[in-house]
Write a protein that holds these residues in place. Structure first.
Motif, PDB file in Angstrom:
ATOM      1  N   PRO A 211       0.819  -1.213   0.000  1.00  9.40           N
ATOM      2  CA  PRO A 211       0.000   0.000   0.000  1.00  9.40           C
ATOM      3  C   PRO A 211       0.852   1.262   0.000  1.00  9.40           C
ATOM      4  N   ALA A 212       0.494   2.194  -0.878  1.00 11.50           N
ATOM      5  CA  ALA A 212       1.199   3.471  -0.978  1.00 11.50           C
ATOM      6  C   ALA A 212       0.702   4.437   0.087  1.00 11.50           C
ATOM      7  N   ALA A 213      -0.581   4.357   0.421  1.00 11.00           N
ATOM      8  CA  ALA A 213      -1.168   5.254   1.414  1.00 11.00           C
ATOM      9  C   ALA A 213      -2.515   4.707   1.857  1.00 11.00           C
ATOM     10  N   VAL A 214      -2.944   5.181   3.000  1.00  7.61           N
ATOM     11  CA  VAL A 214      -4.271   4.863   3.521  1.00  7.61           C
ATOM     12  C   VAL A 214      -4.921   6.188   3.910  1.00  7.61           C
ATOM     13  N   PHE A 215      -6.119   6.431   3.384  1.00  2.84           N
ATOM     14  CA  PHE A 215      -6.863   7.645   3.713  1.00  2.84           C
ATOM     15  C   PHE A 215      -8.133   7.274   4.453  1.00  2.84           C
ATOM     16  N   ARG A 216      -8.541   8.110   5.362  1.00  7.02           N
ATOM     17  CA  ARG A 216      -9.802   7.923   6.093  1.00  7.02           C
ATOM     18  C   ARG A 216     -10.736   9.060   5.729  1.00  7.02           C
ATOM     19  N   LEU A 217     -11.901   8.732   5.195  1.00 12.16           N
ATOM     20  CA  LEU A 217     -12.927   9.724   4.890  1.00 12.16           C
ATOM     21  C   LEU A 217     -13.935   9.721   6.025  1.00 12.16           C
ATOM     22  N   SER A 218     -14.227  10.887   6.553  1.00  8.06           N
ATOM     23  CA  SER A 218     -15.119  10.999   7.709  1.00  8.06           C
ATOM     24  C   SER A 218     -16.295  11.911   7.395  1.00  8.06           C
ATOM     25  N   GLY A 219     -17.096  11.553   6.407  1.00  4.28           N
ATOM     26  CA  GLY A 219     -18.293  12.319   6.109  1.00  4.28           C
ATOM     27  C   GLY A 219     -18.090  13.466   5.151  1.00  4.28           C
TER      28      GLY A 219
ATOM     29  N   SER B 282      -5.149   2.249 -16.052  1.00  6.10           N
ATOM     30  CA  SER B 282      -4.798   1.169 -16.976  1.00  6.10           C
ATOM     31  C   SER B 282      -5.355  -0.173 -16.520  1.00  6.10           C
ATOM     32  N   ALA B 283      -5.928  -0.925 -17.473  1.00  2.00           N
ATOM     33  CA  ALA B 283      -6.423  -2.267 -17.160  1.00  2.00           C
ATOM     34  C   ALA B 283      -5.271  -3.227 -16.899  1.00  2.00           C
ATOM     35  N   ASP B 284      -4.099  -2.952 -17.488  1.00  2.00           N
ATOM     36  CA  ASP B 284      -2.930  -3.816 -17.309  1.00  2.00           C
ATOM     37  C   ASP B 284      -2.301  -3.674 -15.925  1.00  2.00           C
ATOM     38  N   ALA B 285      -2.264  -2.457 -15.409  1.00  2.00           N
ATOM     39  CA  ALA B 285      -1.641  -2.194 -14.095  1.00  2.00           C
ATOM     40  C   ALA B 285      -2.439  -1.103 -13.391  1.00  2.00           C
ATOM     41  N   PRO B 286      -3.657  -1.425 -12.965  1.00  2.00           N
ATOM     42  CA  PRO B 286      -4.498  -0.387 -12.361  1.00  2.00           C
ATOM     43  C   PRO B 286      -4.023   0.036 -10.977  1.00  2.00           C
ATOM     44  N   VAL B 287      -4.377   1.261 -10.620  1.00  2.00           N
ATOM     45  CA  VAL B 287      -4.247   1.706  -9.240  1.00  2.00           C
ATOM     46  C   VAL B 287      -5.432   1.091  -8.510  1.00  2.00           C
ATOM     47  N   ARG B 288      -5.165   0.381  -7.409  1.00  2.00           N
ATOM     48  CA  ARG B 288      -6.228  -0.287  -6.648  1.00  2.00           C
ATOM     49  C   ARG B 288      -6.544   0.522  -5.399  1.00  2.00           C
ATOM     50  N   VAL B 289      -7.830   0.771  -5.200  1.00  2.00           N
ATOM     51  CA  VAL B 289      -8.288   1.478  -4.007  1.00  2.00           C
ATOM     52  C   VAL B 289      -9.250   0.544  -3.285  1.00  2.00           C
ATOM     53  N   SER B 290      -8.795  -0.026  -2.169  1.00  2.00           N
ATOM     54  CA  SER B 290      -9.619  -0.937  -1.378  1.00  2.00           C
ATOM     55  C   SER B 290     -10.450  -0.130  -0.391  1.00  2.00           C
ATOM     56  N   VAL B 291     -11.738  -0.428  -0.337  1.00  2.00           N
ATOM     57  CA  VAL B 291     -12.669   0.278   0.541  1.00  2.00           C
ATOM     58  C   VAL B 291     -12.889  -0.576   1.781  1.00  2.00           C
ATOM     59  N   GLN B 292     -12.654   0.019   2.947  1.00  2.00           N
ATOM     60  CA  GLN B 292     -12.803  -0.693   4.216  1.00  2.00           C
ATOM     61  C   GLN B 292     -13.625   0.152   5.175  1.00  2.00           C
ATOM     62  N   ARG B 293     -14.180  -0.508   6.185  1.00  2.00           N
ATOM     63  CA  ARG B 293     -14.908   0.223   7.215  1.00  2.00           C
ATOM     64  C   ARG B 293     -13.970   1.238   7.834  1.00  2.00           C
ATOM     65  N   GLY B 294     -14.484   2.317   8.382  1.00  2.00           N
ATOM     66  CA  GLY B 294     -13.720   3.490   8.759  1.00  2.00           C
ATOM     67  C   GLY B 294     -12.805   3.450   9.943  1.00  2.00           C
ATOM     68  N   ALA B 295     -12.484   2.305  10.513  1.00  2.00           N
ATOM     69  CA  ALA B 295     -11.565   2.295  11.646  1.00  2.00           C
ATOM     70  C   ALA B 295     -10.195   2.778  11.209  1.00  2.00           C
ATOM     71  N   ALA B 296      -9.619   3.660  11.996  1.00  2.00           N
ATOM     72  CA  ALA B 296      -8.284   4.171  11.670  1.00  2.00           C
ATOM     73  C   ALA B 296      -7.253   3.068  11.831  1.00  2.00           C
ATOM     74  N   ALA B 297      -6.215   3.116  11.007  1.00  2.00           N
ATOM     75  CA  ALA B 297      -5.178   2.088  11.041  1.00  2.00           C
ATOM     76  C   ALA B 297      -4.253   2.235  12.232  1.00  2.00           C
ATOM     77  N   PHE B 298      -4.144   3.427  12.798  1.00  2.00           N
ATOM     78  CA  PHE B 298      -3.266   3.675  13.919  1.00  2.00           C
ATOM     79  C   PHE B 298      -4.052   4.306  15.055  1.00  2.00           C
ATOM     80  N   ALA B 299      -3.808   3.864  16.275  1.00  2.00           N
ATOM     81  CA  ALA B 299      -4.504   4.424  17.436  1.00  2.00           C
ATOM     82  C   ALA B 299      -4.222   5.912  17.536  1.00  2.00           C
TER      83      ALA B 299
END
Length: 146
Positions: free
Chosen positions: A16-24, A99-116
Motif C-alpha cells: 500500500p502506498a497510502a491509507v486515507f480515512r474519509l469521515s463524512g 490502466s487495465a494492465d496495471a491499475p491503481v487499486r483502491v480498497s474500501v474498508q470500514r472506517g476504523a483508523a489504522a493507527f490508534a
C-alpha cells in the motif's frame, strides 16, 4: 451522514502506498495537485473521480477520466463505472483506476483508523518514503496514514 471509510491505495504490485480515512466529507481523487487524494500515476487523470458522502453511505463517480474506473464487489469481477454515474461503495469493494494492465487499486474498508489516536485527526500524515513520492498530502478533513 455517511459512516467513515478507509481507502487503501496500491499502485502497481507493491505494498500500500497510502491509507486515507474519509469521515463524512467529499473528496476528489486524481493526479492534479489540487485533488484531495493525489495519486502520482500516469494512468490516473488529473481529476479522475469523486467520493461523495450521502446519508446512505459513500458513492464514487468517475469524472470522465481518460482511462476509466471499475468497481469489484468482494471477489467478484470488476464492472466498469460509467462516467458521471455514481456507484455505491461498501466495505470490501475495490476500485480499479486507470490502466487495465496495471491499475491503481483502491480498497474500501470500514472506517476504523489504522493507527490508534488518529481517528479524530484532520490533517495527520504518518509517512514512509513512498508516501512522500506518491501522494502530496491530505486536504481539510482527510487523514493520510502509511
Amino acid at each position: 451522514m455517511a459512516d467513515a471509510l478507509t481507502l487503501e491505495v496500491v499502485i502497481g504490485e507493491g505494498r500500500p502506498a497510502a491509507v486515507f480515512r474519509l469521515s463524512g466529507q467529499d473528496a476528489l481523487l486524481g493526479r492534479d495537485e489540487q485533488a484531495d487524494l493525489v495519486v502520482d500515476s500516469g494512468t490516473v487523470s488529473g481529476r479522475h473521480g469523486m467520493f461523495h458522502a450521502t446519508a446512505a453511505g459513500y458513492t464514487y463517480t468517475d469524472l470522465g477520466s481518460r482511462n476509466g474506473s471499475a468497481r469489484a464487489r468482494g471477489d467478484g469481477e470488476p464492472e466498469v463505472v460509467v462516467a458521471g454515474q455514481p456507484v455505491a461503495l461498501e466495505p470490501g469493494d475495490t476500485l480499479l483506476l486507470g490502466s487495465a494492465d496495471a491499475p491503481v487499486r483502491v480498497s474500501v474498508q470500514r472506517g476504523a483508523a489504522a493507527f490508534a489516536g488518529t481517528a479524530r485527526a484532520t490533517r495527520t500524515i504518518v509517512a514512509s518514503a513512498p508516501l512522500a513520492d506518491l501522494l502530496r498530502g491530505p486536504r481539510d478533513g482527510l487523514t493520510a496514514l502509511a
